[in-house]
Design a protein around this motif. Structure first.
Motif, PDB file in Angstrom:
ATOM      1  N   ALA A 143      40.055  43.750  30.546  1.00  0.00           N
ATOM      2  CA  ALA A 143      39.970  42.687  31.538  1.00  0.00           C
ATOM      3  C   ALA A 143      41.203  42.671  32.434  1.00  0.00           C
ATOM      4  CB  ALA A 143      39.807  41.337  30.846  1.00  0.00           C
ATOM      5  N   LEU A 144      42.367  42.902  31.857  1.00  0.00           N
ATOM      6  CA  LEU A 144      43.594  42.821  32.645  1.00  0.00           C
ATOM      7  C   LEU A 144      43.812  44.016  33.546  1.00  0.00           C
ATOM      8  CD1 LEU A 144      46.045  41.207  30.086  1.00  0.00           C
ATOM      9  CD2 LEU A 144      44.925  40.135  32.036  1.00  0.00           C
ATOM     10  N   ILE A 145      43.304  45.188  33.184  1.00  0.00           N
ATOM     11  CA  ILE A 145      43.488  46.347  34.063  1.00  0.00           C
ATOM     12  C   ILE A 145      42.321  46.518  35.020  1.00  0.00           C
ATOM     13  CG2 ILE A 145      44.980  47.569  32.457  1.00  0.00           C
ATOM     14  CD1 ILE A 145      42.614  49.357  31.752  1.00  0.00           C
ATOM     15  N   GLY A 146      41.352  45.607  34.979  1.00  0.00           N
ATOM     16  CA  GLY A 146      40.307  45.613  35.988  1.00  0.00           C
ATOM     17  C   GLY A 146      39.044  46.347  35.620  1.00  0.00           C
ATOM     18  N   GLU A 170      41.896  33.421  37.335  1.00  0.00           N
ATOM     19  CA  GLU A 170      41.061  33.981  36.277  1.00  0.00           C
ATOM     20  C   GLU A 170      41.322  33.215  34.987  1.00  0.00           C
ATOM     21  OE1 GLU A 170      40.589  38.401  36.401  1.00  0.00           O
ATOM     22  OE2 GLU A 170      42.319  38.200  37.735  1.00  0.00           O
ATOM     23  N   HIS A 171      40.269  33.053  34.201  1.00  0.00           N
ATOM     24  CA  HIS A 171      40.374  32.238  32.992  1.00  0.00           C
ATOM     25  C   HIS A 171      40.078  33.091  31.768  1.00  0.00           C
ATOM     26  CE1 HIS A 171      40.660  28.405  35.152  1.00  0.00           C
ATOM     27  NE2 HIS A 171      39.965  29.053  36.070  1.00  0.00           N
ATOM     28  N   LEU A 172      40.832  32.814  30.703  1.00  0.00           N
ATOM     29  CA  LEU A 172      40.722  33.588  29.479  1.00  0.00           C
ATOM     30  C   LEU A 172      40.915  32.641  28.305  1.00  0.00           C
ATOM     31  CD1 LEU A 172      40.535  36.546  28.478  1.00  0.00           C
ATOM     32  CD2 LEU A 172      43.006  36.636  28.624  1.00  0.00           C
ATOM     33  N   LEU A 173      40.096  32.797  27.279  1.00  0.00           N
ATOM     34  CA  LEU A 173      40.194  31.987  26.067  1.00  0.00           C
ATOM     35  C   LEU A 173      40.575  32.916  24.918  1.00  0.00           C
ATOM     36  CD1 LEU A 173      39.735  29.025  25.280  1.00  0.00           C
ATOM     37  CD2 LEU A 173      37.422  29.656  24.614  1.00  0.00           C
ATOM     38  N   LEU A 174      41.742  32.691  24.321  1.00  0.00           N
ATOM     39  CA  LEU A 174      42.247  33.534  23.233  1.00  0.00           C
ATOM     40  C   LEU A 174      42.579  32.690  22.019  1.00  0.00           C
ATOM     41  CD1 LEU A 174      44.762  35.985  24.935  1.00  0.00           C
ATOM     42  CD2 LEU A 174      42.546  36.535  23.975  1.00  0.00           C
ATOM     43  N   SER A 175      42.436  33.286  20.839  1.00  0.00           N
ATOM     44  CA  SER A 175      42.866  32.599  19.617  1.00  0.00           C
ATOM     45  C   SER A 175      44.102  33.303  19.069  1.00  0.00           C
ATOM     46  CB  SER A 175      41.747  32.607  18.577  1.00  0.00           C
ATOM     47  OG  SER A 175      41.362  33.917  18.281  1.00  0.00           O
ATOM     48  N   ASP A 176      45.023  32.508  18.513  1.00  0.00           N
ATOM     49  CA  ASP A 176      46.241  33.077  17.948  1.00  0.00           C
ATOM     50  C   ASP A 176      46.040  33.383  16.470  1.00  0.00           C
ATOM     51  OD1 ASP A 176      46.253  30.600  16.781  1.00  0.00           O
ATOM     52  OD2 ASP A 176      48.052  29.881  17.796  1.00  0.00           O
ATOM     53  N   GLY A 177      47.111  33.694  15.777  1.00  0.00           N
ATOM     54  CA  GLY A 177      47.026  34.040  14.358  1.00  0.00           C
ATOM     55  C   GLY A 177      46.508  32.913  13.483  1.00  0.00           C
ATOM     56  N   ASP A 178      46.702  31.674  13.907  1.00  0.00           N
ATOM     57  CA  ASP A 178      46.208  30.520  13.157  1.00  0.00           C
ATOM     58  C   ASP A 178      44.807  30.123  13.591  1.00  0.00           C
ATOM     59  OD1 ASP A 178      48.630  30.376  11.835  1.00  0.00           O
ATOM     60  OD2 ASP A 178      49.504  29.068  13.365  1.00  0.00           O
ATOM     61  N   LEU A 179      44.171  30.983  14.406  1.00  0.00           N
ATOM     62  CA  LEU A 179      42.827  30.755  14.953  1.00  0.00           C
ATOM     63  C   LEU A 179      42.773  29.503  15.829  1.00  0.00           C
ATOM     64  CD1 LEU A 179      40.644  31.744  11.881  1.00  0.00           C
ATOM     65  CD2 LEU A 179      41.327  33.153  13.818  1.00  0.00           C
ATOM     66  N   GLN A 180      43.901  29.156  16.431  1.00  0.00           N
ATOM     67  CA  GLN A 180      43.972  28.059  17.390  1.00  0.00           C
ATOM     68  C   GLN A 180      43.635  28.631  18.765  1.00  0.00           C
ATOM     69  OE1 GLN A 180      44.792  24.958  16.494  1.00  0.00           O
ATOM     70  NE2 GLN A 180      44.595  24.085  18.532  1.00  0.00           N
ATOM     71  N   ARG A 184      46.798  34.262  37.495  1.00  0.00           N
ATOM     72  CA  ARG A 184      46.774  34.565  38.926  1.00  0.00           C
ATOM     73  C   ARG A 184      47.171  36.027  39.022  1.00  0.00           C
ATOM     74  NH1 ARG A 184      44.435  32.645  43.199  1.00  0.00           N
ATOM     75  NH2 ARG A 184      45.737  32.323  45.010  1.00  0.00           N
ATOM     76  N   ARG A 185      46.245  36.868  39.442  1.00  0.00           N
ATOM     77  CA  ARG A 185      46.467  38.310  39.371  1.00  0.00           C
ATOM     78  C   ARG A 185      47.161  38.837  40.621  1.00  0.00           C
ATOM     79  NH1 ARG A 185      43.091  42.623  36.638  1.00  0.00           N
ATOM     80  NH2 ARG A 185      42.156  40.792  35.723  1.00  0.00           N
ATOM     81  N   GLU A 186      48.157  39.658  40.346  1.00  0.00           N
ATOM     82  CA  GLU A 186      48.779  40.456  41.397  1.00  0.00           C
ATOM     83  C   GLU A 186      48.945  41.844  40.800  1.00  0.00           C
ATOM     84  OE1 GLU A 186      53.066  40.984  43.492  1.00  0.00           O
ATOM     85  OE2 GLU A 186      52.351  38.936  43.235  1.00  0.00           O
ATOM     86  N   ALA A 187      48.179  42.786  41.268  1.00  0.00           N
ATOM     87  CA  ALA A 187      48.182  44.125  40.694  1.00  0.00           C
ATOM     88  C   ALA A 187      48.713  45.130  41.700  1.00  0.00           C
ATOM     89  CB  ALA A 187      46.769  44.519  40.277  1.00  0.00           C
TER      90      ALA A 187
END
Length: 119
Positions: free
Chosen positions: A60-63, A75-85, A92-95
């Protein structure tokens, strides 16, 4: 009861006890090894659990794949950390494409630092 029969019974019980404790020890060792392997494999699975997410993030980040984009271009992204939070990231992309010889750098503590590629 004759004395020789008592001796035979005692020897038979002694031999049985030796075999019982040997089998018990073998079973306990196998159980211990099984628990050790289970813990090791569980740790391996935990380590590699996030690999598909990391690959998707990289793509996603490299296009290669597009992230959901709002009306303002964020751009929106939903990630979970090690504690599953869960964490909601707004990007805001600048490539800038780099040539074969190109290097990327950034300023940290007033010094220019060369950016290393993620592996």
């Amino acid at each position: 009861m004759p004395e020789w029969l008592e001796i035979v019974v005692i020897v038979a019980f002694a031999i049985g006890a030796v075999f019982f404790f040997a089998k018990y020890r073998e079973t306990a060792a196998a159980l211990h090894e099984s628990e050790r392997m289970k813990a090791r494999l569980s740790n391996d699975l935990n380590r590699y659990r996030d690999v598909p997410k990391l690959r998707a993030l990289r793509d996603a980040l490299i296009g290669v794949k597009a992230l959901p984009t709002d009306d303002e271009g964020n751009e929106h992204l939903l990630l979970s950390d090690g504690d599953l939070q869960l964490h909601h990231l707004v990007l805001r992309r600048e490539a800038n494409a780099l040539g074969k010889e190109g290097t990327a750098s950034y300023i940290k503590d007033g010094k220019e630092v060369e950016l290393q590629e993620l592996e």
